[in-house]
Design an enzyme around this catalytic site. Sequence first.
Site, PDB file in Angstrom:
ATOM      1  N   THR A   1       0.842  -1.188   0.000  1.00 19.20           N
ATOM      2  CA  THR A   1       0.000   0.000   0.000  1.00 19.20           C
ATOM      3  C   THR A   1       0.878   1.238   0.000  1.00 19.20           C
ATOM      4  O   THR A   1       2.000   1.214   0.465  1.00 19.20           O
ATOM      5  CB  THR A   1      -0.887  -0.032   1.260  1.00 19.20           C
ATOM      6  OG1 THR A   1      -1.602  -1.245   1.241  1.00 19.20           O
ATOM      7  CG2 THR A   1      -1.807   1.144   1.341  1.00 19.20           C
TER       8      THR A   1
ATOM      9  N   THR B   1      -3.405   0.721  -3.313  1.00 20.71           N
ATOM     10  CA  THR B   1      -2.654  -0.490  -2.991  1.00 20.71           C
ATOM     11  C   THR B   1      -2.868  -1.596  -4.021  1.00 20.71           C
ATOM     12  O   THR B   1      -3.884  -1.634  -4.720  1.00 20.71           O
ATOM     13  CB  THR B   1      -3.086  -1.014  -1.601  1.00 20.71           C
ATOM     14  OG1 THR B   1      -2.295  -2.151  -1.241  1.00 20.71           O
ATOM     15  CG2 THR B   1      -4.559  -1.402  -1.567  1.00 20.71           C
TER      16      THR B   1
ATOM     17  N   GLY C   1      -0.405  -2.810   5.341  1.00 18.62           N
ATOM     18  CA  GLY C   1      -1.388  -3.834   5.682  1.00 18.62           C
ATOM     19  C   GLY C   1      -2.123  -3.490   6.970  1.00 18.62           C
ATOM     20  O   GLY C   1      -2.476  -2.338   7.227  1.00 18.62           O
TER      21      GLY C   1
END
Length: 541
Positions: free
Chosen positions: A345, A363, A428
């Site tokens: 991301t 992302t 994440g």
Amino acid sequence: MTRTDLRSPNLARRPGQAVPETRSDGGIVAAQNRHAAQIGADMLARGGSAVDAAIATSFAIGVLEPWMSGLGGVGAMLVRPEGGAVTAIDAGARSPAALDPADFPLVGGADSDLFGWPSVLEDRNVIGAKSVCVPGLLKGLAAAHERFGRLPWADLVAPAVALAEEGALVDAHTTAMIAADMGRIARNPAAAALFLPGGLPLAQPAAVSGRAARMANPELARTLAVIAAEGAGALYEGPLAEALCADIRALGGYLAPGDLSDFAAVVTEAATEPFRDRSLHFLPELNGGVTVALALRGLHGSPAPKGALPTPASVLASCTALAAAWEHRFTRLGDGAERTLPSCTTHLSVVDRDGMTVSLTQTLLSLFGSGVISPATGILLNNGVNWFDPRPGRINAIGPGKKALANYAPMMMTGPGDEVVSLGGSGGRKILPAVYQALIHMADHGMGLAEAVAAPRYDLSAPPMVVADPRFGAEILDALEADFPLVLADRIAQPQNFTTLAAVRRKDGVNEGTADPWHPWAAAVAEGTALLPIPTTYQRG
């Protein structure tokens, strides 16, 4: 509880320090790639809005760090005109209509990717064409441009076209990122050809050679040129869409032209949640902002801690509230269940001279996403199926035509007065604890933007395990260890133990920006900053 120390004995121990905020009466772009941020700042200098700058930065960063995001990915954006309401634009992942859950049988053990799901045959939910969801990012950017853009669309795409044609300059960070996931890349011939020429990662030649290595992607450059000329819709209907789907289907994936043509970004008013004397703004459904807001709701009813620095009690209280929010996320959120608050991301934040602010996270999900590049288009595709739980019958189980429960958490915080903060991160599930604590640092302890981003933090993204920055000090670490299994880990660029944040703030008519000081590429660039030439040979002045 237990304590484990994973810090490297090889690192020179220097206390981490905040990089001073970039300040300007003009606009600022904060991103985890300086070159991309400069391209966005140039759009501001040309009279573009914060949304124009965000879009140009988005396209550029997809070329400059393709392992994180790009046309094959997804994203979400918040936009707030000066003094106005916050608009949420959700271009998140949706699984293809033809996806068959029976193609993802469990085989025992756990995978080694972001979430440690039970292992699926051949890692099909994580790597390869079957892991690809509908790439919605471009639809989200187009929706934002239609509502808030000033500059022509083609002008915003043009720098990315040039970068893809010439090739991004390869440096040590490029090589490290490619080397970190060689196994995934090597499984796809087109990806291997771009990132592993001769079977080895792209690398910067020795300085004495006088040469520079570049990561050119001519197929992607042609795709971007079509999108510049014809608009975002070219990726969702017509020859580009058909070529992309044909490539994915030839590799065993499900993506079909109907998945692309049916996809629409969701544009709505952002959700709002009070916290102390401020208001939080976030995407309403199926993203990390929902969990961050729920955790802050858990703290909102208790007295605000006093003092400029967190105490052992305040850190433990925030950790406990976040653990409860994770429990809600894992057991209650998903498409077909709760989607919002109970009744690898990249992120960029932008503020323009007129006070419009943007928070954009985009992302591919995992590093290098699915590891699959479409040969016809040059697009590296996401592995959005990895957001779904592979266990049948679970709240967020794999299924066709479902919206994924994403981790990205672009957020804004307004108040007191005219103050507005825009922030988010990459990493994440680690994004959620990082954004959460930065908001607490500013709202409860009065920290400035750069100080809040650089302050010691913990990661609680795999409860009950807490990974802590040792700079907290003994008293706070002891308090955490009393209630949670504790791991000490280095605050460094790689491995990314805590998340890379980027943020901007507008207060009293002055703009500020900052980016994570541990990331080698991250920067906040002010409008009017010149794009620095990168010479490949020495010339005497």
